[in-house]
Design an enzyme around this catalytic site. Structure first.
Site, PDB file in Angstrom:
ATOM      1  N   GLY A  26       0.839  -1.197   0.000  1.00 51.91           N
ATOM      2  CA  GLY A  26       0.000   0.000   0.000  1.00 51.91           C
ATOM      3  C   GLY A  26       0.874   1.247   0.000  1.00 51.91           C
ATOM      4  O   GLY A  26       2.106   1.172   0.122  1.00 51.91           O
ATOM      5  N   THR A  41       8.912   3.440  -1.153  1.00 50.88           N
ATOM      6  CA  THR A  41       8.653   2.019  -1.421  1.00 50.88           C
ATOM      7  C   THR A  41       9.288   1.147  -0.340  1.00 50.88           C
ATOM      8  O   THR A  41      10.343   1.490   0.216  1.00 50.88           O
ATOM      9  CB  THR A  41       9.183   1.635  -2.836  1.00 50.88           C
ATOM     10  OG1 THR A  41       8.719   0.325  -3.151  1.00 50.88           O
ATOM     11  CG2 THR A  41      10.693   1.682  -2.951  1.00 50.88           C
ATOM     12  N   SER A  71       6.440   2.327  -5.468  1.00 49.71           N
ATOM     13  CA  SER A  71       6.438   1.756  -6.819  1.00 49.71           C
ATOM     14  C   SER A  71       5.142   2.078  -7.565  1.00 49.71           C
ATOM     15  O   SER A  71       5.063   1.895  -8.773  1.00 49.71           O
ATOM     16  CB  SER A  71       6.626   0.236  -6.741  1.00 49.71           C
ATOM     17  OG  SER A  71       5.612  -0.314  -5.919  1.00 49.71           O
ATOM     18  N   GLU A  72       4.133   2.568  -6.828  1.00 47.86           N
ATOM     19  CA  GLU A  72       2.870   2.974  -7.464  1.00 47.86           C
ATOM     20  C   GLU A  72       2.812   4.484  -7.694  1.00 47.86           C
ATOM     21  O   GLU A  72       1.722   5.049  -7.830  1.00 47.86           O
ATOM     22  CB  GLU A  72       1.670   2.529  -6.621  1.00 47.86           C
ATOM     23  CG  GLU A  72       1.466   1.033  -6.539  1.00 47.86           C
ATOM     24  CD  GLU A  72       1.101   0.365  -7.863  1.00 47.86           C
ATOM     25  OE1 GLU A  72       1.124   1.032  -8.910  1.00 47.86           O
ATOM     26  OE2 GLU A  72       0.814  -0.855  -7.818  1.00 47.86           O
ATOM     27  N   HIS A  91      -3.854   4.091  -1.226  1.00 46.07           N
ATOM     28  CA  HIS A  91      -3.942   2.829  -1.970  1.00 46.07           C
ATOM     29  C   HIS A  91      -3.722   1.676  -1.000  1.00 46.07           C
ATOM     30  O   HIS A  91      -2.659   1.584  -0.379  1.00 46.07           O
ATOM     31  CB  HIS A  91      -2.892   2.808  -3.084  1.00 46.07           C
ATOM     32  CG  HIS A  91      -2.692   1.461  -3.708  1.00 46.07           C
ATOM     33  ND1 HIS A  91      -3.735   0.672  -4.134  1.00 46.07           N
ATOM     34  CD2 HIS A  91      -1.566   0.745  -3.965  1.00 46.07           C
ATOM     35  CE1 HIS A  91      -3.258  -0.451  -4.629  1.00 46.07           C
ATOM     36  NE2 HIS A  91      -1.939  -0.437  -4.526  1.00 46.07           N
ATOM     37  N   HIS A  93      -4.510  -2.699   0.098  1.00 44.78           N
ATOM     38  CA  HIS A  93      -4.608  -4.056  -0.463  1.00 44.78           C
ATOM     39  C   HIS A  93      -5.613  -4.846   0.359  1.00 44.78           C
ATOM     40  O   HIS A  93      -5.344  -5.974   0.754  1.00 44.78           O
ATOM     41  CB  HIS A  93      -3.248  -4.748  -0.416  1.00 44.78           C
ATOM     42  CG  HIS A  93      -2.274  -4.273  -1.445  1.00 44.78           C
ATOM     43  ND1 HIS A  93      -1.118  -4.953  -1.745  1.00 44.78           N
ATOM     44  CD2 HIS A  93      -2.282  -3.193  -2.266  1.00 44.78           C
ATOM     45  CE1 HIS A  93      -0.451  -4.313  -2.700  1.00 44.78           C
ATOM     46  NE2 HIS A  93      -1.127  -3.230  -3.027  1.00 44.78           N
ATOM     47  N   HIS A 156      -5.739  -7.000  -6.680  1.00 45.08           N
ATOM     48  CA  HIS A 156      -4.658  -6.125  -6.216  1.00 45.08           C
ATOM     49  C   HIS A 156      -5.082  -5.281  -5.002  1.00 45.08           C
ATOM     50  O   HIS A 156      -4.544  -5.468  -3.920  1.00 45.08           O
ATOM     51  CB  HIS A 156      -4.243  -5.252  -7.410  1.00 45.08           C
ATOM     52  CG  HIS A 156      -3.159  -4.280  -7.130  1.00 45.08           C
ATOM     53  ND1 HIS A 156      -2.514  -3.593  -8.128  1.00 45.08           N
ATOM     54  CD2 HIS A 156      -2.604  -3.829  -5.989  1.00 45.08           C
ATOM     55  CE1 HIS A 156      -1.613  -2.795  -7.626  1.00 45.08           C
ATOM     56  NE2 HIS A 156      -1.643  -2.926  -6.309  1.00 45.08           N
TER      57      HIS A 156
HETATM   58  P1  13P Z   1       5.237   0.303  -2.261  1.00 41.46           P
HETATM   59  O1  13P Z   1       6.101   0.294  -3.482  1.00 41.46           O
HETATM   60  O2  13P Z   1       4.594   1.642  -2.011  1.00 41.46           O
HETATM   61  O3  13P Z   1       5.972  -0.188  -1.045  1.00 41.46           O
HETATM   62  O4  13P Z   1       3.993  -0.665  -2.399  1.00 41.46           O
HETATM   63  C1  13P Z   1       3.836  -1.698  -3.274  1.00 41.46           C
HETATM   64  C2  13P Z   1       2.392  -1.841  -3.581  1.00 41.46           C
HETATM   65  O5  13P Z   1       1.546  -1.601  -2.767  1.00 41.46           O
HETATM   66  C3  13P Z   1       2.030  -2.276  -4.949  1.00 41.46           C
HETATM   67  O6  13P Z   1       0.716  -1.998  -5.231  1.00 41.46           O
END
Ligand code: 13P
Length: 188
Positions: A26, A41, A71-72, A91, A93, A156
């Site tokens: 997330g 990330t 990564s998002e 965001h 999960h 996802h």
């Molecule tokens: P981060 O890259 O923000 O750690 O999260 C990965 C992710 O949630 C992919 O949807």
């Protein structure tokens, strides 16, 4: 209204405490005038400090921060470009929303909460690999044409946005709660 680094860390920690993500999955971001502040990330939320946050241009280029952005970041940047009503994005999960995405292509307006806060049924975007520009473009294309402030990404997670981090987080919680209601009311 601009958010602070402290606001972003509080919202990200809350997202994890609520069980909407586990580990470092997330991410969350907010607009700061012509910049975006986003979580890094792969960093556990309990360890996240203001210096770990990353500042991006609206186009997504990194301007400052001790780590690499989520990564998002493309998903966040592209939604800000598509939805002027997005000042903050969360965001998650979360489990019930992801389960729903395997059964149907929309979370209908089951409760008044969805109408009052999310503003419309929540579509499920077809599966596209995480972190890609394709995922970001697909999300923005869907969100551009609808009132909903949330989207479920198949297999996802959930994207929720609003005028503040609190609103974006509330929207993710409501998607998860209503996805659970949906699943509990399906005939067996
Ligand atoms: P981060 O890259 O923000 O750690 O999260 C990965 C992710 O949630 C992919 O949807």
């Amino acid at each position: 209204m601009c958010c602070t680094a402290k606001d972003l860390i509080i919202a990200a920690r809350r997202m994890a405490e609520l069980g909407l993500v586990i580990g470092s999955f997330g991410n969350a971001s907010c607009r700061q005038d012509d910049r975006i502040l986003i979580t890094p990330t792969c960093l556990d939320y309990s360890r996240m400090e203001p210096a770990d946050l990353v500042t991006l241009e609206l186009a997504g280029k990194k301007l400052a921060g001790g780590r690499e952005p989520s990564s998002e970041f493309r998903l966040h940047v592209t939604i800000y470009g598509a939805r002027p009503d997005a000042q903050a994005i969360v965001h998650t999960h979360s489990t019930n929303a992801v389960t729903l995405s395997m059964l149907t292509n929309e979370l209908p307006m089951l409760t008044e909460e969805i109408e009052a806060v999310i503003k419309g049924p929540v579509p499920v975007a077809p599966f596209v690999p995480a972190g890609t520009q394709e995922l970001a473009d697909q999300a923005a294309d869907i969100l551009q044409g609808i009132p909903s402030k949330a989207l479920i990404l198949a297999r996802h997670g959930v994207v929720g946005f609003g005028q503040s981090l609190n609103e974006a987080l509330l929207i993710c919680q409501l998607v998860e709660r209503n996805a659970k209601i949906y699943l509990l009311t399906q005939p067996r």
